[in-house]
Motif scaffolding. Structure first.
Motif, PDB file in Angstrom:
ATOM      1  N   PRO A 178       0.926  -1.135   0.095  1.00  0.00           N
ATOM      2  CA  PRO A 178      -0.127  -0.033   0.057  1.00  0.00           C
ATOM      3  C   PRO A 178       0.795   1.416   0.125  1.00  0.00           C
ATOM      4  CG  PRO A 178      -0.175  -1.060   2.244  1.00  0.00           C
ATOM      5  CD  PRO A 178       0.578  -1.909   1.209  1.00  0.00           C
ATOM      6  N   LEU A 179       2.389   1.177   0.451  1.00  0.00           N
ATOM      7  CA  LEU A 179       3.004   2.215   0.416  1.00  0.00           C
ATOM      8  C   LEU A 179       3.395   2.605  -1.135  1.00  0.00           C
ATOM      9  CD1 LEU A 179       5.150   2.377   3.604  1.00  0.00           C
ATOM     10  CD2 LEU A 179       2.636   3.487   2.997  1.00  0.00           C
ATOM     11  N   ALA A 199      -1.221   1.699  -3.409  1.00  0.00           N
ATOM     12  CA  ALA A 199      -1.818   2.923  -2.822  1.00  0.00           C
ATOM     13  C   ALA A 199      -3.044   3.250  -3.629  1.00  0.00           C
ATOM     14  CB  ALA A 199      -0.807   4.005  -2.882  1.00  0.00           C
ATOM     15  N   LEU A 225      -2.765   9.948   4.685  1.00  0.00           N
ATOM     16  CA  LEU A 225      -3.430  10.412   3.410  1.00  0.00           C
ATOM     17  C   LEU A 225      -3.012   9.646   2.319  1.00  0.00           C
ATOM     18  CD1 LEU A 225      -5.796  12.268   2.627  1.00  0.00           C
ATOM     19  CD2 LEU A 225      -4.324  14.258   2.055  1.00  0.00           C
ATOM     20  N   MET A 226      -3.888   8.755   1.924  1.00  0.00           N
ATOM     21  CA  MET A 226      -3.222   7.809   0.769  1.00  0.00           C
ATOM     22  C   MET A 226      -3.285   8.453  -0.420  1.00  0.00           C
ATOM     23  SD  MET A 226      -2.391   5.428   2.506  1.00  0.00           S
ATOM     24  CE  MET A 226      -1.890   4.143   1.526  1.00  0.00           C
ATOM     25  N   PHE A 252      -0.943  10.643  -1.342  1.00  0.00           N
ATOM     26  CA  PHE A 252      -0.254  11.871  -1.112  1.00  0.00           C
ATOM     27  C   PHE A 252       1.172  11.647  -0.395  1.00  0.00           C
ATOM     28  CE2 PHE A 252      -1.988  16.215  -0.683  1.00  0.00           C
ATOM     29  CZ  PHE A 252      -3.195  16.109  -1.249  1.00  0.00           C
ATOM     30  N   ARG A 283       2.399  13.191 -12.904  1.00  0.00           N
ATOM     31  CA  ARG A 283       1.614  12.170 -13.469  1.00  0.00           C
ATOM     32  C   ARG A 283       0.187  12.285 -13.010  1.00  0.00           C
ATOM     33  NH1 ARG A 283       4.852   7.574 -10.917  1.00  0.00           N
ATOM     34  NH2 ARG A 283       4.845   8.790  -9.240  1.00  0.00           N
ATOM     35  N   TYR A 319       0.527  21.593   7.689  1.00  0.00           N
ATOM     36  CA  TYR A 319       1.254  20.582   7.783  1.00  0.00           C
ATOM     37  C   TYR A 319       1.771  20.010   6.281  1.00  0.00           C
ATOM     38  CZ  TYR A 319       1.656  15.330   8.621  1.00  0.00           C
ATOM     39  OH  TYR A 319       2.295  14.082   8.743  1.00  0.00           O
ATOM     40  N   ASN A 375      -0.121  12.190  -5.352  1.00  0.00           N
ATOM     41  CA  ASN A 375       0.983  11.542  -6.363  1.00  0.00           C
ATOM     42  C   ASN A 375      -0.209  10.636  -7.430  1.00  0.00           C
ATOM     43  OD1 ASN A 375      -0.030   8.979  -5.079  1.00  0.00           O
ATOM     44  ND2 ASN A 375       1.306   9.493  -3.520  1.00  0.00           N
TER      45      ASN A 375
HETATM   46  N1  CMC Z   1      -0.028  11.481   5.152  1.00  0.00           N
HETATM   47  C1  CMC Z   1       0.434  12.288   6.022  1.00  0.00           C
HETATM   48  N2  CMC Z   1       1.713  12.440   6.545  1.00  0.00           N
HETATM   49  C2  CMC Z   1       2.583  12.023   5.518  1.00  0.00           C
HETATM   50  C3  CMC Z   1       2.083  11.554   4.291  1.00  0.00           C
HETATM   51  C4  CMC Z   1       0.923  11.368   4.227  1.00  0.00           C
HETATM   52  N3  CMC Z   1       0.363  10.781   2.970  1.00  0.00           N
HETATM   53  N4  CMC Z   1       3.347  11.234   3.554  1.00  0.00           N
HETATM   54  C5  CMC Z   1       4.359  11.528   4.337  1.00  0.00           C
HETATM   55  N5  CMC Z   1       3.857  12.174   5.555  1.00  0.00           N
HETATM   56  C6  CMC Z   1       4.595  12.737   6.553  1.00  0.00           C
HETATM   57  C7  CMC Z   1       5.471  11.784   7.278  1.00  0.00           C
HETATM   58  O1  CMC Z   1       4.496  11.107   8.226  1.00  0.00           O
HETATM   59  C8  CMC Z   1       6.783  12.418   7.787  1.00  0.00           C
HETATM   60  O2  CMC Z   1       6.388  13.042   8.631  1.00  0.00           O
HETATM   61  P1  CMC Z   1       7.679  13.680   9.752  1.00  0.00           P
HETATM   62  O3  CMC Z   1       8.595  14.392   9.030  1.00  0.00           O
HETATM   63  O4  CMC Z   1       6.931  14.481  10.714  1.00  0.00           O
HETATM   64  O5  CMC Z   1       8.124  12.308  10.343  1.00  0.00           O
HETATM   65  C9  CMC Z   1       7.077  13.335   6.236  1.00  0.00           C
HETATM   66  O6  CMC Z   1       5.654  13.606   5.701  1.00  0.00           O
HETATM   67  C10 CMC Z   1       8.055  12.606   5.319  1.00  0.00           C
HETATM   68  O7  CMC Z   1       7.303  11.299   4.903  1.00  0.00           O
HETATM   69  P2  CMC Z   1       8.043  10.130   5.211  1.00  0.00           P
HETATM   70  O8  CMC Z   1       7.224   8.978   5.316  1.00  0.00           O
HETATM   71  O9  CMC Z   1       9.468  10.251   5.701  1.00  0.00           O
HETATM   72  O10 CMC Z   1       8.429   9.948   3.450  1.00  0.00           O
HETATM   73  P3  CMC Z   1       8.733   8.651   2.757  1.00  0.00           P
HETATM   74  O11 CMC Z   1       9.637   9.362   1.597  1.00  0.00           O
HETATM   75  O12 CMC Z   1       9.663   7.681   3.363  1.00  0.00           O
HETATM   76  O13 CMC Z   1       7.568   8.144   2.089  1.00  0.00           O
HETATM   77  C11 CMC Z   1       5.918   7.755   0.886  1.00  0.00           C
HETATM   78  C12 CMC Z   1       6.887   8.361   1.061  1.00  0.00           C
HETATM   79  C13 CMC Z   1       4.920   7.773  -0.529  1.00  0.00           C
HETATM   80  C14 CMC Z   1       5.874   6.019   1.185  1.00  0.00           C
HETATM   81  C15 CMC Z   1       4.670   8.525   1.943  1.00  0.00           C
HETATM   82  O14 CMC Z   1       4.313   9.560   1.586  1.00  0.00           O
HETATM   83  C16 CMC Z   1       3.271   7.561   2.034  1.00  0.00           C
HETATM   84  O15 CMC Z   1       3.333   6.844   2.758  1.00  0.00           O
HETATM   85  N6  CMC Z   1       2.162   8.200   1.221  1.00  0.00           N
HETATM   86  C17 CMC Z   1       0.935   7.222   1.176  1.00  0.00           C
HETATM   87  C18 CMC Z   1       0.931   6.218   0.641  1.00  0.00           C
HETATM   88  C19 CMC Z   1       1.102   6.609  -1.121  1.00  0.00           C
HETATM   89  O16 CMC Z   1       0.169   7.418  -1.397  1.00  0.00           O
HETATM   90  N7  CMC Z   1       1.998   5.906  -1.713  1.00  0.00           N
HETATM   91  C20 CMC Z   1       2.206   5.996  -3.295  1.00  0.00           C
HETATM   92  C21 CMC Z   1       3.466   6.586  -3.427  1.00  0.00           C
HETATM   93  S1  CMC Z   1       3.569   7.145  -5.470  1.00  0.00           S
HETATM   94  C22 CMC Z   1       3.189   5.824  -6.238  1.00  0.00           C
HETATM   95  C23 CMC Z   1       4.546   4.708  -5.786  1.00  0.00           C
HETATM   96  O17 CMC Z   1       5.431   4.942  -5.539  1.00  0.00           O
HETATM   97  O18 CMC Z   1       3.943   3.510  -6.169  1.00  0.00           O
END
Ligand code: CMC
Length: 425
Positions: free
Chosen positions: A264-265, A269, A303-304, A306, A317, A354, A363
């Protein structure tokens, strides 16, 4: 690439020099490939947020400026303007096909579109309700037993045949998996239909309700697959490169990519977004409450659709898909309340400090599910569609890696933090 610039690292009073590598778009890296040998130290970069795992000529992403280019060509020049199989060819071979190359590729895709008939019976063995992504990774892995020459791929023609078979049969398998899940007979591929029209027909045609091919829907299918076709070193592509580096066969390698994408990440998603929107629609929470929950550090909910590791601006995209979603919903006269909720969520998030401070934008997965729904795909098929689009990207990266003589097996180091020497009594 390469050059005369160096970064200096001072450890324990000693200075070490490491070359600075600059890419064709000006991205800079410090080449630390001799770090451990020279200093005894390794780098520690969990989740590889600061690590360039390879040099690649396939796809360029600039997350700050919202740029995505395949082989130098902006996504905006490809999505909605080219066919998916042209873009697949571009990723695999470096250039868009000439007319002859296009014809040849289409013939090959048609020749390899049939699933081995014995494999059709595999679908009967999966329990009812199995997720199609699990079915797909299993089916792809099993292809090595039907086409064992994949273990000795050496000639470029063999590689091209296997790549073509994968791109063509993945589509057939995906449609068969869906038909099985709804208890309908499979629809076989047809030689008179284009790649996307064939897929839509295998998905939605039925002996009692023939599917009417709508060129506009075929166009949007091409657009969706092109949008997903590659995204440089994302989690599933890194999986493909990692598994492939052990010289595992291409089917097993792609099967691992499919599994990585299902999370799901990552690609999963797109399904999670629709589930979130449905929850809001059914009255569980308002959009505002959902945003507050996603901001709460003590709540694991996100917030999925995002946020992105690389994009710190609007995902190009998502921009293209949002526009296509509005257009197709209008054209099909579909009023989907989930689109209104998605737009409300987006507007609220984009004006919330935020999300602004953390540079979190929609995304690729935020709007794609609404479009898939409008085309008639069930929610559990969304990630399969992502995988279908991503196949040429995975294979292009695998090809790039195996043809690079300097490639080695991927094998990171660690910093051991467990118990020190402990003898048994
Ligand atoms: N909702 C709320 N807070 C968020 C979100 C979100 N969707 N995404 C990131 N944050 C926060 C996160 O908690 C962190 O906060 P803090 O700095 O206070 O710890 C900050 O923003 C930075 O995020 P991160 O988790 O360190 O970023 P990452 O690069 O490790 O993760 C991500 C990227 C895509 C996994 C994450 O943004 C996420 O879980 N998004 C929701 C799932 C999603 O939509 N995934 C599809 C990604 S795009 C297509 C693909 O790759 O397949």
């Amino acid at each position: 690439m390469g050059g005369t610039h160096f970064a200096e690292l001072k450890i324990d009073g000693k200075t070490f020099k490491f070359p600075i590598v600059v890419g064709t778009e000006g991205e800079k890296a410090i080449d630390i490939s001799t770090l451990r040998k020279e200093t005894g130290y390794v780098t520690l970069d969990p989740s590889f947020a600061n690590t360039g795992a390879c040099c690649s000529e396939i796809t360029y992403v600039n997350g700050e400026c919202g740029i995505l280019r395949y082989r130098g060509i902006p996504i905006e020049d490809l999505a909605g303007k080219k066919l998916f199989i042209e873009v697949a060819y571009l990723l695999l071979h470096g250039n868009l096909p000439t007319e002859d190359q296009y014809k040849q590729f289409s013939i090959l895709l048609n020749d390899h579109s049939l699933l081995h008939e014995d494999m059709r019976h595999f679908f009967d063995g999966f329990p009812r309700g199995s997720h199609p992504m699990h079915i797909m990774s299993t089916m792809i892995n099993s292809m090595a037993t039907f086409y064992p020459n994949v273990d000795t791929l050496s000639l470029s023609e063999d590689i091209d045949t296997t790549a073509t078979r994968l791109i063509s049969t993945f589509r057939t398998m995906a449609a068969f998996a869906y038909k099985k899940s709804i208890g309908e007979p499979p629809v076989y591929p047809r030689s008179d239909l284009s790649y996307c029209a064939n897929f839509l027909n295998m998905m939605f045609d039925s002996p009692v309700k023939p599917y009417k091919i709508d060129p506009e829907i075929v166009d949007v299918m091409n657009l969706l697959l092109i949008i997903h076709a590659d995204h440089e070193q994302n989690c599933s592509t890194t999986t493909v490169r990692t598994i492939g580096s052990a010289q595992v066969n291409l089917y097993a390698t792609i099967s691992a990519g499919v599994s990585a994408l299902s999370g799901p990440l990552h690609g999963g998603a797109n399904q999670a977004v629709i589930e979130m929107l449905k929850k809001i629609h059914s009255g569980g929470h308002s959009a505002a409450q959902f945003i507050e929950m996603a901001k709460n550090k003590n709540n694991p909910l996100k917030l999925m659709g995002f946020g992105h590791r690389v994009y710190k601006s609007y995902d190009p995209r998502a921009k293209i898909i949002k526009e296509a979603t509005r257009r197709i919903l209008k054209r099909l006269e579909v009023k989907d309340p989930l689109l209104d909720i998605a737009m409300e969520l987006e507007a609220k998030a984009l004006s919330d400090s935020y999300f602004i401070e953390k540079k979190l934008y929609p995304n690729v997965d935020f709007y794609s599910g609404i479009l898939y729904r409008a085309l008639g795909f069930p929610t559990n098929m969304f990630t399969v569609l992502f995988a279908l689009g991503r196949l040429p990207g995975w294979i292009a990266h695998w090809k790039e890696m195996v043809s690079d003589d300097s490639s080695k097996i991927v094998r990171p180091r660690q910093i051991y933090t467990g118990r020190t020497l402990t003898h048994l009594e």
